[in-house]
Design an enzyme around this catalytic site. Structure first.
Site, PDB file in Angstrom:
ATOM      1  N   GLU A 100      51.521  32.540  41.985  1.00  0.00           N
ATOM      2  CA  GLU A 100      51.374  32.468  40.518  1.00  0.00           C
ATOM      3  C   GLU A 100      51.886  31.145  39.952  1.00  0.00           C
ATOM      4  O   GLU A 100      52.385  31.093  38.815  1.00  0.00           O
ATOM      5  CB  GLU A 100      52.100  33.652  39.854  1.00  0.00           C
ATOM      6  CG  GLU A 100      51.566  35.006  40.300  1.00  0.00           C
ATOM      7  CD  GLU A 100      52.355  36.196  39.749  1.00  0.00           C
ATOM      8  OE1 GLU A 100      53.195  36.000  38.841  1.00  0.00           O
ATOM      9  OE2 GLU A 100      52.134  37.322  40.228  1.00  0.00           O
ATOM     10  N   GLU A 103      48.055  40.750  44.328  1.00  0.00           N
ATOM     11  CA  GLU A 103      48.900  41.707  43.612  1.00  0.00           C
ATOM     12  C   GLU A 103      48.050  42.350  42.532  1.00  0.00           C
ATOM     13  O   GLU A 103      47.224  41.686  41.904  1.00  0.00           O
ATOM     14  CB  GLU A 103      50.086  41.022  42.907  1.00  0.00           C
ATOM     15  CG  GLU A 103      51.202  40.543  43.792  1.00  0.00           C
ATOM     16  CD  GLU A 103      52.313  39.873  42.975  1.00  0.00           C
ATOM     17  OE1 GLU A 103      52.510  40.234  41.791  1.00  0.00           O
ATOM     18  OE2 GLU A 103      52.976  38.982  43.526  1.00  0.00           O
TER      19      GLU A 103
END
Length: 320
Positions: free
Chosen positions: A168, A260
């Protein structure tokens, strides 16, 4: 589905036979079925009790091995658990909530254990990388070398790893993404170079985890591209736009994963919309068990779907 020609050879030419075997399986299955996954080994039995199946992939976290945590008393058994899971025939994926090497703020709301967040550290990655003679750079390398020792434990017993560092990054909420794309790319390539060439960790399959082109570190150091997506609770849409972004990013020649997720994308809708995540990996706590992100009836349907690969549907690996 469009026929793809994805190379099953890992980008690391010295990849172990186990890494090659896992990569070949992922390429062969890509577009034919999505692997089920769950972050955190402790949820395995709950999933089994509620669905009658076990996930194919378990996500582990190197977080507690970060030196700025261990020096404050953190301990972890993630490596031991990953080896245990591997011996059951499961697939291991690793992320690293990398606590900043130094300069933790450590005050209420910005405690030392939140040190992977941008707002809990004053560590400046761009400055550290620009000054290889500095203490900040030395500690960066120290952290990588410490993590290498734990990855070596996995290599020693033949565990191939879907390794997803600097996740991320483009969000900016973690310190490795806080200074923009250039330092993040530089750090990823430094990690790759040091782990592969210096430490000879050839059991790693390299998973990049951002979808914007300006953040992409390059085809030569990435095996698989991925993204993390958390939709509204109970929204099981297939994430077609996010998938399309990643296809475009790698010109459709690498595997694409949902590294995720909160709510799991519906395999039926995925099929209808020609979306092919290699695997999903549901995050912990309420995302799995609150009954709203993924209610038990939906979980049962997913885990028993023809389109979803569970532990019992994985191949008989050569190492078992």
């Amino acid at each position: 589905m469009t026929v793809r020609t994805i190379n099953s050879a890992p980008v690391n030419e010295a990849a172990t036979s186990e890494a090659r075997e896992l990569m070949a399986f992922l390429v062969e299955r890509y577009g034919k079925g999505m692997l089920s996954g769950q972050q955190d080994y402790s949820y395995l039995n709950w999933i089994n009790e509620n669905t009658g199946r076990k996930p194919a992939v378990i996500g582990f976290d190197l977080m507690e091995y970060s030196p700025s945590r261990t020096e404050r008393g953190a301990v972890s058994q993630e490596i031991r658990d990953a080896i245990d899971w591997h011996r059951q025939g499961g697939i291991v994926t690793l992320c690293w909530h990398w606590n900043a090497p130094t300069d933790l703020i450590d005050e209420p709301g910005k405690e030392w254990w939140r040190g992977f967040y941008t707002d809990a550290t004053t560590y400046d990655l761009a400055s550290a990388l620009a000054h290889p003679e500095s203490e900040e750079y030395r500690l960066l390398i120290r952290d990588i070398d410490v993590i290498a020792e734990h990855l070596q434990e996995l290599k020693d017993v033949g565990v191939p790893v879907l390794f997803r560092p600097l996740h991320e990054a483009e969000g900016g909420w973690f310190w490795w993404g806080a200074k923009g794309p250039e330092p993040a790319i530089q750090l990823y390539r430094l990690l790759y170079d040091r782990l592969v060439h210096e430490h000879e960790l050839h059991n790693l399959i390299w998973v990049w985890n951002s979808e914007k082109p300006e953040w992409y570190p390059g085809d030569d150091v990435v095996d698989i591209v991925s993204v993390d997506v958390y939709l509204e609770a109970g929204d099981h849409s297939p994430l077609a736009a996010r998938y399309a972004n990643l296809r475009e990013l790698v010109k459709d020649n690498k595997i694409i994963a949902l590294a995720e997720n909160g709510s799991i994308p519906d395999p039926k809708q995925m099929k209808e919309q020609d979306v092919h995540w290699s695997w999903f990996c549901t995050w912990t706590g309420g995302f799995l068990r609150d009954g709203t992100h993924n209610d038990v009836a939906f979980l049962k349907r997913v885990y028993n779907s023809e389109e979803v690969i569970t532990l019992d549907r994985l191949p008989k690996w050569s190492w078992l």
